[in-house]
Design an enzyme around this catalytic site. Structure first.
Site, short mmCIF file in Angstrom:
data_model
loop_
_atom_site.label_atom_id
_atom_site.label_comp_id
_atom_site.label_asym_id
_atom_site.label_seq_id
_atom_site.Cartn_x
_atom_site.Cartn_y
_atom_site.Cartn_z
N CYS A 27 0.87 -1.19 0.00
CA CYS A 27 0.00 0.00 0.00
C CYS A 27 0.90 1.23 0.00
O CYS A 27 2.05 1.16 -0.47
CB CYS A 27 -0.98 -0.03 1.17
SG CYS A 27 -0.23 -0.08 2.80
N ASN B 296 2.26 1.31 4.46
CA ASN B 296 2.53 0.01 5.09
C ASN B 296 2.20 0.01 6.59
O ASN B 296 2.84 -0.68 7.38
CB ASN B 296 3.98 -0.46 4.85
CG ASN B 296 4.26 -1.92 5.22
OD1 ASN B 296 5.35 -2.26 5.64
ND2 ASN B 296 3.28 -2.78 5.08
N CYS C 283 -1.55 0.57 7.40
CA CYS C 283 -3.00 0.29 7.50
C CYS C 283 -3.39 -0.94 6.67
O CYS C 283 -3.66 -2.01 7.21
CB CYS C 283 -3.82 1.50 7.04
SG CYS C 283 -3.58 2.99 8.04
N ARG C 284 -3.44 -0.77 5.35
CA ARG C 284 -4.04 -1.82 4.51
C ARG C 284 -3.14 -3.02 4.27
O ARG C 284 -3.59 -4.17 4.40
CB ARG C 284 -4.44 -1.23 3.14
CG ARG C 284 -5.54 -0.22 3.21
CD ARG C 284 -5.63 0.58 1.92
NE ARG C 284 -4.49 1.49 1.77
CZ ARG C 284 -4.24 2.23 0.72
NH1 ARG C 284 -5.05 2.16 -0.33
NH2 ARG C 284 -3.20 3.05 0.67
N SER C 285 -1.88 -2.80 3.89
CA SER C 285 -1.07 -3.97 3.51
C SER C 285 -0.66 -4.84 4.70
O SER C 285 -0.64 -6.07 4.55
CB SER C 285 0.12 -3.59 2.62
OG SER C 285 1.02 -2.74 3.28
N ASP D 57 -7.84 3.80 0.73
CA ASP D 57 -7.00 4.30 1.83
C ASP D 57 -7.90 4.73 3.01
O ASP D 57 -8.71 5.64 2.87
CB ASP D 57 -6.21 5.50 1.28
CG ASP D 57 -5.23 6.06 2.30
OD1 ASP D 57 -5.35 5.73 3.50
OD2 ASP D 57 -4.35 6.83 1.89
P1 4NP Z 1 -1.77 2.72 4.17
O1 4NP Z 1 -2.45 4.05 4.76
O2 4NP Z 1 -1.18 3.10 2.83
O3 4NP Z 1 -2.94 1.78 4.02
O4 4NP Z 1 -0.75 2.26 5.16
C1 4NP Z 1 -1.79 5.25 4.92
C2 4NP Z 1 -0.91 5.43 5.96
C3 4NP Z 1 -0.28 6.64 6.14
C4 4NP Z 1 -0.54 7.69 5.29
C5 4NP Z 1 -1.42 7.52 4.23
C6 4NP Z 1 -2.05 6.29 4.04
N1 4NP Z 1 0.10 8.96 5.50
O5 4NP Z 1 -0.22 9.88 4.74
O6 4NP Z 1 0.92 9.07 6.40
#
Ligand code: 4NP
Length: 173
Positions: free
Chosen positions: A22, A25, A27-29, A139
């Protein structure tokens, strides 16, 4: 335009490796990684996988544990994680058989840095949505808990479809 992807189907004595990707790294992955591991264990196919891991296209959260909402979503479903965030590396394209992106932005960023000699099939995890819509795992970072609930239902469903389609085995709905 719809593209057909040539899936890699391991033979019965081969193991495969899967990397979920993602943006951050956190939340989703890592959720997909933990849910996928849990799914293959429950279905009895854990021994067909040599490695299951996750990464982000960005490096903002390198070394961090998953977001507390991901940990809580997994915990509610009896799943634990000890993942530490890391950024995708060139060697991942050589080492993994599948790199599965959560959204189209993650996918295009992966495609941009993909080396010519890579072996990995780089594709959307939502290719395995079971309805050919190529669902996006949205996201959830700036939203509420409902995003995490929806993400979890998707990654479990995609995991089962991945096992069915890639290992070519019958599994219950
Ligand atoms: P992820 O979510 O890609 O599913 O881990 C996010 C985590 C952090 C951020 C954006 C999306 N950020 O902007 O810090």
């Amino acid at each position: 335009m719809s593209t057909t992807i040539d899936l890699y189907h391991p033979s019965h004595d081969e193991q495969i490796s899967v990397l979920f990707c993602c943006l951050g790294n956190i939340c989703r992955s890592p959720m997909a990684e933990a849910a996928f591991r849990d799914t293959v264990e429950k279905l009895g196919y854990a021994d067909r996988f040599s490695r299951i891991d996750s990464c982000g296209t960005a490096g903002y959260h390198v070394g961090a544990e998953p977001d507390h909402r991901t940990i809580e979503m997994l915990r509610k479903n009896g799943i634990t994680t000890d993942h530490c965030a890391r950024q995708v590396a060139q060697k991942d394209f050589k080492n993994f058989d599948y790199i599965l992106a959560m959204d189209t932005s993650n996918l295009s960023n992966l495609k941009r840095i993909e080396p010519k000699s890579g072996k990995a099939k780089v594709m959307l995890f939502g290719y395995f949505d079971g309805n050919k819509r190529k669902e996006i795992v949205e996201d959830p970072y700036y939203g509420g808990n409902s995003g995490f609930t929806e993400n979890f239902a998707q990654v479990v469903r995609f995991s089962k479809n991945f096992v069915r389609e890639v290992l070519q085995v019958e599994i219950p709905e």
